[in-house]
Design an enzyme around this catalytic site. Structure first.
Site, PDB file in Angstrom:
ATOM      1  N   LYS A 145      24.738  -1.406  52.512  1.00  0.00           N
ATOM      2  CA  LYS A 145      24.691  -2.770  52.542  1.00  0.00           C
ATOM      3  C   LYS A 145      25.241  -3.586  53.550  1.00  0.00           C
ATOM      4  CE  LYS A 145      22.110  -3.575  48.356  1.00  0.00           C
ATOM      5  NZ  LYS A 145      21.854  -4.004  46.915  1.00  0.00           N
TER       6      LYS A 145
ATOM      7  N   ARG B 249      22.315   3.634  43.196  1.00  0.00           N
ATOM      8  CA  ARG B 249      21.152   3.676  43.842  1.00  0.00           C
ATOM      9  C   ARG B 249      21.105   4.043  45.344  1.00  0.00           C
ATOM     10  NH1 ARG B 249      18.258   0.114  46.573  1.00  0.00           N
ATOM     11  NH2 ARG B 249      15.840   0.117  46.353  1.00  0.00           N
TER      12      ARG B 249
HETATM   13  N1  PMM Z   1      19.041  -3.313  46.191  1.00  0.00           N
HETATM   14  C1  PMM Z   1      18.244  -3.164  47.190  1.00  0.00           C
HETATM   15  C2  PMM Z   1      16.775  -3.139  46.275  1.00  0.00           C
HETATM   16  N2  PMM Z   1      16.602  -2.927  45.152  1.00  0.00           N
HETATM   17  N3  PMM Z   1      17.662  -2.351  43.121  1.00  0.00           N
HETATM   18  C3  PMM Z   1      18.767  -2.581  42.302  1.00  0.00           C
HETATM   19  N4  PMM Z   1      18.495  -2.176  40.859  1.00  0.00           N
HETATM   20  N5  PMM Z   1      19.804  -2.844  42.789  1.00  0.00           N
HETATM   21  C4  PMM Z   1      20.037  -2.843  43.956  1.00  0.00           C
HETATM   22  O1  PMM Z   1      21.261  -3.221  44.567  1.00  0.00           O
HETATM   23  C5  PMM Z   1      18.927  -3.027  44.935  1.00  0.00           C
HETATM   24  C6  PMM Z   1      17.599  -2.760  44.232  1.00  0.00           C
HETATM   25  C7  PMM Z   1      17.938  -3.586  48.361  1.00  0.00           C
HETATM   26  O2  PMM Z   1      18.239  -2.536  49.220  1.00  0.00           O
HETATM   27  P1  PMM Z   1      17.200  -1.466  50.018  1.00  0.00           P
HETATM   28  O3  PMM Z   1      16.479  -2.436  50.841  1.00  0.00           O
HETATM   29  O4  PMM Z   1      17.998  -0.521  50.979  1.00  0.00           O
HETATM   30  O5  PMM Z   1      16.257  -0.849  48.754  1.00  0.00           O
END
Ligand code: PMM
Length: 270
Positions: free
Chosen positions: A204, A239
């Protein structure tokens, strides 16, 4: 929890896994590298992102969920939409990862309640298009906890048993970079809320800022440091895009914990 974003525009892997075979082989590679769960998403939630149509989201996500679930993989689906959640559960998904924690689609909680899927309730205030326009808190830890617990209560009232609820502080969602760091410093507060905890820090922007403007693909080492930190706090899952580095970091944390260096229920002991 390894991430497969079937999107053209996610901030770190956008466009790489729109092809079905490529997405499948990426997911399988993550499982080999140590992932226990594959999180499939068809809508980018990066700051400023516009929404994808329901049909596009279904077309991106469901075939992949079906194929992975048929192989016995524990699949989580990253969606804010009830019809996507329903179709994903029918296709074999075991977890619905709703970054809005029930706030974006009024039908979501009922759909999940009518299934046996686990439900990730992430702290969320508003859609990605506007979420980074000056988020404000009186006390970010106390405010995020109380808002998250209100989301949790709504899920439980809708019929989702508490043991099926997983809580996530929602790093980067209506949070400044400083807010993210404060929440991470106080991860033990989330750990004590009586639910499994999921942390999503992978690549991030606040890590890019810490590292002098480093691009997303260069943030895996910093992500691993946070996976180590998360594991010291005994979170249920992180994640992540880079599964092998995170698995190693978690293995080290767990080994140190066995030496008594940390108190897994209450955070670092010294
Ligand atoms: N961050 C993203 C997308 N989905 N879901 C959960 N549960 N927690 C998060 O911090 C989260 C998520 C954004 O990141 P990405 O675009 O790399 O998927």
């Amino acid at each position: 929890m390894g991430i497969v974003n079937v999107t053209p525009d996610s901030f770190s892997d956008g466009g790489r896994y729109l092809n079905h075979e490529r997405a499948l082989s990426h997911a399988r590679g993550m499982l080999t590298a140590g992932a226990s769960i594959v999180d499939v998403g068809g809508e980018s939630t990066r700051p400023g992102a516009e929404r994808v149509s329901l049909d596009d989201e279904l077309a991106r996500v469901i075939p992949l969920v079906r194929d992975l679930a048929a192989d016995g993989v524990a699949v989580s689906v990253d969606t804010m939409r009830a019809p996507v959640a329903r179709a994903a559960i029918d296709a074999g998904a075991k977890i619905i990862n709703d970054v809005s924690g029930g706030l974006a689609d009024p039908e979501m909680l009922t759909v999940v309640a009518d299934s046996s899927a686990d439900y990730v309730v992430m702290h969320w205030r508003e859609h990605s298009a506007t979420m980074q326009q000056g988020p404000r808190y009186d006390d970010v830890v106390a405010d995020v906890v109380s808002e998250l617990l209100a989301q949790r209560d709504a899920a439980v009232e809708a019929g989702i048993a508490p043991e099926r609820v997983i809580l996530d502080p929602g790093l980067g969602f209506s949070k400044t970079w400083d807010h993210n760091w404060t929440l991470l410093r106080h991860l033990n507060v989330f750990q004590k809320l009586g639910h499994r905890v999921l942390v999503g820090a992978s690549r991030k922007a606040f890590l890019g800022e810490l590292l002098g403007g480093r691009e997303p693909l260069g943030r895996d080492g910093a992500t691993a440091a946070l996976s180590f930190w998360s594991a010291l706090h005994d979170v249920w899952a992180v994640r992540t895009h880079d599964v092998s580095g995170q698995s190693d970091a978690i293995a080290v944390a767990r080994r140190l914990a066995r030496e008594g260096a940390v108190d897994l229920s209450g955070g670092v002991t010294h």
